[in-house]
Motif scaffolding. Structure first.
Motif, PDB file in Angstrom:
ATOM      1  N   LYS A  78     -21.031 -43.832   9.389  1.00  0.00           N
ATOM      2  CA  LYS A  78     -20.892 -42.797  10.420  1.00  0.00           C
ATOM      3  C   LYS A  78     -20.566 -41.418   9.838  1.00  0.00           C
ATOM      4  N   PHE A  79     -21.443 -40.922   8.995  1.00  0.00           N
ATOM      5  CA  PHE A  79     -21.311 -39.581   8.410  1.00  0.00           C
ATOM      6  C   PHE A  79     -20.033 -39.444   7.567  1.00  0.00           C
ATOM      7  N   ARG A  80     -19.645 -40.501   6.908  1.00  0.00           N
ATOM      8  CA  ARG A  80     -18.418 -40.476   6.109  1.00  0.00           C
ATOM      9  C   ARG A  80     -18.586 -39.536   4.919  1.00  0.00           C
ATOM     10  N   TYR A  81     -17.655 -38.626   4.787  1.00  0.00           N
ATOM     11  CA  TYR A  81     -17.684 -37.707   3.654  1.00  0.00           C
ATOM     12  C   TYR A  81     -17.300 -38.441   2.370  1.00  0.00           C
ATOM     13  N   PHE A  82     -17.717 -37.873   1.236  1.00  0.00           N
ATOM     14  CA  PHE A  82     -17.318 -38.420  -0.060  1.00  0.00           C
ATOM     15  C   PHE A  82     -15.794 -38.408  -0.139  1.00  0.00           C
ATOM     16  N   GLN A  83     -15.205 -39.545  -0.512  1.00  0.00           N
ATOM     17  CA  GLN A  83     -13.751 -39.666  -0.559  1.00  0.00           C
ATOM     18  C   GLN A  83     -13.292 -40.207  -1.905  1.00  0.00           C
ATOM     19  N   GLN A  84     -11.979 -40.330  -2.031  1.00  0.00           N
ATOM     20  CA  GLN A  84     -11.399 -40.747  -3.301  1.00  0.00           C
ATOM     21  C   GLN A  84     -11.874 -42.136  -3.728  1.00  0.00           C
ATOM     22  N   ASP A  85     -12.119 -43.016  -2.751  1.00  0.00           N
ATOM     23  CA  ASP A  85     -12.545 -44.379  -3.074  1.00  0.00           C
ATOM     24  C   ASP A  85     -14.066 -44.538  -3.077  1.00  0.00           C
ATOM     25  N   SER A  86     -14.800 -43.426  -2.944  1.00  0.00           N
ATOM     26  CA  SER A  86     -16.267 -43.489  -2.958  1.00  0.00           C
ATOM     27  C   SER A  86     -16.787 -43.715  -4.378  1.00  0.00           C
ATOM     28  N   ASP A  87     -17.913 -44.421  -4.473  1.00  0.00           N
ATOM     29  CA  ASP A  87     -18.568 -44.607  -5.767  1.00  0.00           C
ATOM     30  C   ASP A  87     -19.413 -43.386  -6.100  1.00  0.00           C
ATOM     31  N   PHE A  88     -19.624 -43.185  -7.383  1.00  0.00           N
ATOM     32  CA  PHE A  88     -20.533 -42.160  -7.879  1.00  0.00           C
ATOM     33  C   PHE A  88     -21.826 -42.877  -8.240  1.00  0.00           C
ATOM     34  N   ASP A  89     -22.829 -42.780  -7.351  1.00  0.00           N
ATOM     35  CA  ASP A  89     -24.059 -43.567  -7.505  1.00  0.00           C
ATOM     36  C   ASP A  89     -25.080 -42.866  -8.396  1.00  0.00           C
ATOM     37  N   ILE A  90     -25.568 -43.603  -9.393  1.00  0.00           N
ATOM     38  CA  ILE A  90     -26.579 -43.072 -10.311  1.00  0.00           C
ATOM     39  C   ILE A  90     -27.787 -44.006 -10.331  1.00  0.00           C
ATOM     40  N   ASP A 165     -15.472 -44.378  -9.729  1.00  0.00           N
ATOM     41  CA  ASP A 165     -16.213 -45.510 -10.280  1.00  0.00           C
ATOM     42  C   ASP A 165     -17.709 -45.212 -10.250  1.00  0.00           C
ATOM     43  N   ILE A 166     -18.376 -45.512 -11.358  1.00  0.00           N
ATOM     44  CA  ILE A 166     -19.820 -45.303 -11.454  1.00  0.00           C
ATOM     45  C   ILE A 166     -20.548 -46.563 -11.009  1.00  0.00           C
ATOM     46  N   ASN A 167     -21.521 -46.382 -10.141  1.00  0.00           N
ATOM     47  CA  ASN A 167     -22.356 -47.501  -9.704  1.00  0.00           C
ATOM     48  C   ASN A 167     -23.789 -47.223 -10.154  1.00  0.00           C
ATOM     49  N   TYR A 168     -24.235 -47.953 -11.188  1.00  0.00           N
ATOM     50  CA  TYR A 168     -25.600 -47.781 -11.698  1.00  0.00           C
ATOM     51  C   TYR A 168     -26.552 -48.666 -10.902  1.00  0.00           C
TER      52      TYR A 168
END
Length: 217
Positions: A78-90, A165-168
């Protein structure tokens, strides 16, 4: 940006939204979160770093997800903004890597290795990508991968300011990347359109109640 995105989701086709928000050099994380004046250059530097470390062509590496746009494109969020617990998707596009890790999981399955992430891996492989976040390390190729990317954590934080956290996600082709995101954006468009209808219906009911309260028919 949220208002603009909502309007685009209502008026633009999925392909246009994909090109506008998920391609190009603007990365929300570098531009807005870290407020880097040279954010485009930092993106290139990150891709060069990963390219050299993983032996994947520079042009086959991309940041996606809320780290790229600042807002999750997953309708359930639901349009969740990037947050502290969000992954960094690559995204990594490499048929060679995709096939290697696909075969690694097949080998583990037939060797009766317990794979906690079996369901999620099965679903992702069906869509022609593999997400290697906390993989089961019971195969030499996956062990080698973890050994290669683990040292990245310190460098990504020190040189690129990435403390998440990086998510490849390893795809077999750019066509599979597009199909995955076109489908997700289409679902997102339906979610927004349905909620827009609900908003209009609620507004009409409220307006009707107000008119009745004022004695208007």
């Amino acid at each position: 940006m949220l208002v603009e995105l909502k309007n685009d989701l209502i008026t633009k086709p999925a392909k246009d939204i994909y090109h506008k928000y998920l391609l190009g050099q603007d990365v929300w994380y570098f531009k807005e979160h870290l407020k880097l004046p040279d954010h485009s250059k930092k993106y290139d530097e990150l891709k060069y770093y990963i390219s050299n470390g993983l032996d994947i062509h520079f042009n086959n590496i991309a940041i996606v997800g809320s780290a790229k746009t600042g807002i999750s494109f997953n309708p359930s969020n639901k349009f969740r903004y990037f947050q502290q617990d969000s992954d960094f998707d690559i995204v990594l596009v490499s048929p060679r890597h995709f096939e290697k890790f696909w075969n690694a999981y097949v080998d583990m399955f037939y060797n009766q290795v317990i794979i906690p992430e079996y369901d999620s891996v099965s679903k992702s492989i069906f869509k022609k990508f593999i997400s290697l976040k906390d993989p089961t390390q019971k195969h030499k190729d996956i062990k080698e991968w973890v050994k290669t990317v683990n040292p990245f954590v310190k460098d990504l934080q020190q040189f690129f300011g990435i403390a998440h956290d990086i998510n490849y996600r390893i795809y077999d082709s750019w066509e599979s990347v597009e199909k995955y995101h076109y489908f997700g954006i289409s679902q997102f468009k339906n979610f927004v359109a349905n909620n827009k209808k609900k908003e209009m219906q609620i507004a009409a009911i409220i307006s009707s109640l107000i008119n009745k309260g004022n004695g208007n028919n």
